[in-house]
Design an enzyme around this catalytic site. Structure first.
Site, PDB file in Angstrom:
ATOM      1  N   ASP A 512      26.748  39.854  42.241  1.00  0.00           N
ATOM      2  CA  ASP A 512      27.014  41.135  41.583  1.00  0.00           C
ATOM      3  C   ASP A 512      27.863  42.006  42.507  1.00  0.00           C
ATOM      4  O   ASP A 512      28.313  41.569  43.557  1.00  0.00           O
ATOM      5  CB  ASP A 512      25.706  41.845  41.208  1.00  0.00           C
ATOM      6  CG  ASP A 512      24.842  42.103  42.427  1.00  0.00           C
ATOM      7  OD1 ASP A 512      25.326  41.909  43.563  1.00  0.00           O
ATOM      8  OD2 ASP A 512      23.672  42.493  42.250  1.00  0.00           O
ATOM      9  N   ASP A 514      27.196  44.635  44.409  1.00  0.00           N
ATOM     10  CA  ASP A 514      26.664  44.851  45.751  1.00  0.00           C
ATOM     11  C   ASP A 514      26.877  43.620  46.625  1.00  0.00           C
ATOM     12  O   ASP A 514      27.243  43.720  47.788  1.00  0.00           O
ATOM     13  CB  ASP A 514      25.155  45.143  45.692  1.00  0.00           C
ATOM     14  CG  ASP A 514      24.886  46.591  45.344  1.00  0.00           C
ATOM     15  OD1 ASP A 514      25.881  47.361  45.236  1.00  0.00           O
ATOM     16  OD2 ASP A 514      23.712  46.945  45.167  1.00  0.00           O
TER      17      ASP A 514
END
Ligand code: TSJ
Length: 661
Positions: A512, A514
Site C-alpha cells: 500500500d 505507506d
C-alpha cells in the site's frame, strides 16, 4: 634629464630593484601582476576618499594601452619633502616603501595590496604621468623607464613636478603605460577591473566609482549607499534569504573600525567574506574569530532567553548549540580597518593581529545584542534559532549514525537487542535479513522464518516522517540507525563491503501507500549511504501475494491483478482473500509465499530503481513545491507499486530469485 644627481641615484636604485625582481613586489609578471599595477593606484585614490576627502574615483582604460585613475581628493602634496628635498609627488613615485611599514604618516590605514605603494607601478611602467589639482593650482610631473648603455633605469623623473597654471579643481590624476619589457601581455581586462571596482565600491559605501573603457566604449558607474549591506544582498539575491534586509553593525573601538553585514539563506553552507583595510582575508584570522565568537554568544543567549519565556519548544533545552550550528546558511561580510596590520598564513591573507580579536568581538557582541533586543527583530532571531536548531539536530543525528556504524560490535548495542531477531549462522554468504514493516508482521516473520540463516528486523509503526526535508535527517531516525547497526558495513566514506553481515537484505513492506513510502525511503537511504550494496546486488524487495484464491481442494497465491483474473477465469466456485497487509498472513503463509527461497519471488533492486526512489523522495521532500504538486495531480490514484511492477516483469523472466539454488 636635468637634476638627475647622485642623491636621486640612491632612490633610483630602489626602483631598479623592483624591475630586477618584480615577483617580489607584485607576485607575477602575468595578467595578475599587470593588474596589480592598477590596483596600487586605485587603492591610493580610494584611501583618500575613505579618509573623508572627496567622493569620486574615475578609472579609464585608454586606447593607447594606458590606464588612468582620477580622484577629487586633496591632491598629493606638492611641497618639498623636508629631508629628501624633492616634491611630495616625487617621493610617492620614487620611494620604495617596504611592505606595510608606511604606518605612521597621514594615511590613517595604509591600503594597497601589500602596501608597496605607487612607486612599484612607476618602476614597472614605460612612463607614468601625474597631474595634481591643489590650492587653485595645477601641477604636472612625468616619469619614464629609460634604457641607457644597455641598462634600464626605472621610473626616472623626466619632467620634475611643475606648476601648470590655475584651476578650480581638486584631486589627483595618474596615467601610466605598463612596460612591455616586464609584462608579456599589457592589455587590461575589463571584467577583472570591473569586479575589483565593484568589490571596492561595496566596501566603501557612498563612493562613486566610474569605469570607462575607451577601447570598447563600455562604461559602468558603481556606488552603493548601503555598502557591505548591499554586498550581502547581492550575494543572497538568488538564494532565498530567510529575512531582509541584512543585519548591519558598524562601530569604532580603539582606533579600529568594524563593520558587519549578515543574512541567512536557505542552504547549509557558511559564507564569510572578511576584509582588513579593503584587503580580502580569505584565510580568515583574528577578526573572523572575534566575529564568530560574538555570533555564537549572542545567538545562544537569544535562544536561552526566548525558549524560557516563550516555552514553545521544550525540546530546546536538550539541544546544545555549537558555533557551526549558527553558521549554516550564513552569508556575512566583515570589514575592518586598523593600523599596523600583520598578515600570516600560506598566502599571507590571514589577519594575525591579536588585538583585533577582542575589538571585533566587542563591537559585534554589542551590535548584535542590541539588534536582537529590539522587539521587531525578535522574529529574525527566531528564524535564525530555528535554522540553527535544525542544524544541531542533523549534526547530532549524523554523529549518532556514524558512531553506531563505526562501533565494532554494533549488533550488541542496546538498541538492537529486542528488535533484531538474528539468525544462528555466522556465515554472511548465506545469511539474509528481512526488514519488515510493522511489529505484527515482524512477529509473523519471526515465527515463519528459517532461523538458521534468516534474521528479522521489524520496523516499528510509521518509522519515517515525510515532513523531513533533508535526507540527513533520515539518519536521525532510530530505525535507520538500527538498520545501519545490523548490516555492519558502516555508511558513506566509512562503508566497507567486507563487513556485510547478510548477503541478502530484503525489504518487506505492505503493498500500500505507506509500504511504498517506506520502501522508497529505505532505497534512498541505501542509494545515498550504502550504494555498493545496490551495485553489488545485495538489496531485494520481497513480494508478498496480494490475493489468495481457494477452492475445495486447492489454493493459489496471486501477486498481481493479472494473475488473479487469469486464475479465477477458469474457476467456478472459489473464495477470494485479499491481503491488505503482511500482518494478515499466518507465519506459514508468509514463509510459503514470501520467505521460502524455493518458492518466493523477489525483486533484486537495481541502481535505476534506487535512482527513481531517490528522485521520488526528493520530489516529496524537496523545497520546491511545484514538482510535488504536479506529481500529486498526475498520480491522484496511482498504483502503489508502480515503480517496482515494471521491473518485476522483467526480472521474473531472467532471474528468478525465487527459483535460486
Ligand atoms: F597612488 C598614487 F600615489 F599614485 C595615487 C595617489 C594615485 C591617485 C589617483 C591618487 C592618489 C591620491 C593621494 N589621492 N589623494 C591623495 N592624497 C594624498 O596623498 C595626501 C593629500 C594631502 C595630505 C595632507 O596631509 O594634507 C596627505 C596626503 C597623503
Amino acid at each position: 634629464m636635468a637634476g638627475y644627481d647622485s642623491k636621486d641615484l640612491i632612490v633610483l636604485e630602489g626602483l631598479d630593484a623592483v624591475r630586477m625582481r618584480p615577483g617580489m613586489y607584485i607576485g607575477t609578471t602575468g595578467t595578475k601582476g599587470l593588474h596589480h599595477l592598477l590596483w596600487e593606484i586605485i587603492d591610493n585614490a580610494i584611501d583618500e576618499i575613505a579618509n573623508g576627502f572627496g567622493n569620486k574615483v574615475v578609472v579609464t582604460l585608454h586606447k593607447d594601452g594606458t590606464a588612468s585613475v582620477l580622484d577629487n581628493g586633496r591632491g598629493i602634496p606638492v611641497s618639498p619633502h623636508p629631508k629628501l628635498k624633492v616634491s611630495g609627488v616625487e617621493v610617492v613615485f620614487t620611494q620604495l616603501h617596504a611592505g606595510g611599514k608606511f604606518g605612521d604618516n597621514n594615511y590613517k590605514y595604509s591600503g594597497g595590496l601589500h602596501g608597496v605603494g605607487a612607486s612599484v607601478t612607476n618602476a614597472l611602467s614605460r612612463y607614468l604621468e601625474v597631474t595634481v589639482y591643489k590650492d587653485g593650482k595645477k601641477y604636472f610631473a612625468r616619469f619614464e623607464s629609460i634604457e641607457k648603455n644597455g641598462k634600464i633605469h626605472s621610473g626616472v623623473p623626466v619632467v620634475k613636478l611643475k606648476e601648470m597654471g590655475n584651476t578650480t579643481l581638486k584631486g589627483t590624476y595618474v596615467r601610466f603605460l605598463p612596460d612591455d619589457r616586464v609584462f608579456k601581455d599589457i592589455k587590461f581586462d575589463y571584467d577583472t577591473v570591473y569586479e575589483r571596482l565593484k568589490e571596492t565600491a561595496f566596501l566603501n559605501k557612498g563612493v562613486h566609482i566610474d569605469l570607462i573603457d575607451e577601447r570598447t566604449n563600455k562604461h559602468e558607474t558603481l556606488c552603493y549607499e548601503g555598502g557591505i549591506r548591499d554586498y550581502v544582498s547581492s550575494l543572497t539575491m538568488d538564494r532565498k534569504p530567510l529575512f531582509v534586509p541584512p543585519i548591519y553593525i558598524e562601530n569604532e573601538i580603539e582606533d579600529t573600525y568594524v563593520s558587519l553585514a549578515l543574512q541567512y539563506v536557505d542552504n547549509y553552507t557558511e559564507n564569510i567574506f572578511s576584509y582588513v583595510n579593503n584587503i580580502p582575508t580569505p584565510e580568515g584570522g583574528t577578526h573572523e574569530v572575534g566575529f564568530k565568537t560574538a555570533l555564537t554568544k549572542v545567538l545562544n543567549d537569544f535562544a536561552k532567553k526566548h525558549t524560557k519565556e516563550g516555552g514553545k519548544d521544550k525540546k530546546d533545552k536538550e539541544i546544545a548549540f555549537i558555533g557551526d550550528d549558527f553558521r549554516e546558511g550564513l552569508v556575512a561580510v566583515l570589514s575592518i580597518k586598523m593600523k599596523n596590520v600583520q598578515f600570516e598564513g600560506q598566502t599571507k591573507t590571514k589577519l594575525g593581529n591579536v588585538e583585533a580579536r577582542a575589538r571585533v568581538e566587542s563591537v559585534c557582541t554589542q551590535g548584535l545584542t542590541e539588534f536582537f533586543s529590539i522587539k521587531k527583530n525578535e522574529n529574525i532571531g527566531n528564524i535564525i534559532i530555528e535554522k540553527a536548531r535544525n542544524a544541531a539536530r542533523v549534526r547530532q543525528a549524523t554523529k549518532r549514525a556514524k558512531d553506531l556504524a563505526r562501533s565494532k560490535n554494533s549488533i550488541e548495542s542496546s538498541m538492537l537487542i529486542g528488535k533484531l531477531a538474528n539468525c544462528a549462522s555466522k556465515n554472511p554468504d548465506i545469511n539474509e535479513i528481512f526488514i519488515v514493516e510493522g511489529d505484527s508482521a515482524g512477529g509473523t516473520a519471526k515465527q515463519g522464518r528459517d532461523r538458521y540463516f534468516q534474521a528479522i528486523l521489524p520496523l516499528r509503526g510509521k518509522p519515517l516522517n515525510s515532513e523531513k526535508k533533508r535526507i540527513d535527517q533520515v539518519l536521525a531516525n532510530e530505525e535507520i540507525r538500527t538498520i545501519i547497526g545490523a548490516i555492519g558495513t558502516g555508511i558513506g566514506e566509512d562503508f566497507k563491503l567486507d563487513n556485510l553481515k547478510y548477503n541478502k537484505i530484503i525489504i518487506l513492506s505492505d503493498a500500500d501507500q505507506d509500504g511504498m513510502h517506506i520502501r522508497c525511503i529505505l532505497l534512498t537511504f541505501f542509494f545515498r549511504y550504502m550504494r555498493p550494496l545496490i551495485t553489488n546486488g545485495n538489496i531485494y524487495v520481497g513480494m508478498p501475494p496480494l490475493y489468495k484464491v481457494s477452492t475445495k481442494d486447492k489454493e493459489w497465491y496471486c501477486y498481481t491483478d493479472e494473475e488473479l483474473s487469469q486464475i479465477t477465469s477458469k474457476l467456478k466456485n472459489y473464495s477470494l482473500q485479499r491481503y491488505k497487509g503482511l500482518g494478515e498472513m499466518s507465519a506459514k503463509q508468509l514463509w510459503d509465499t514470501t520467505m521460502d527461497p524455493a518458492n518466493r519471488s523477489m525483486i533484486r533492486v537495481t541502481l535505476e530503481d534506487a535512482v527513481m526512489a531517490d528522485k521520488e523522495i526528493s520530489m516529496w521532500m524537496g523545497d520546491d513545491v511545484g514538482p510535488r504538486k504536479d506529481y500529486i495531480n498526475k498520480n491522484a490514484n496511482f498504483n502503489k507499486i508502480d515503480t517496482f511492477k515494471k521491473n518485476d516483469e522483467n526480472d521474473k523472466n531472467d532471474e528468478n530469485e525465487g527459483k535460486e539454488n
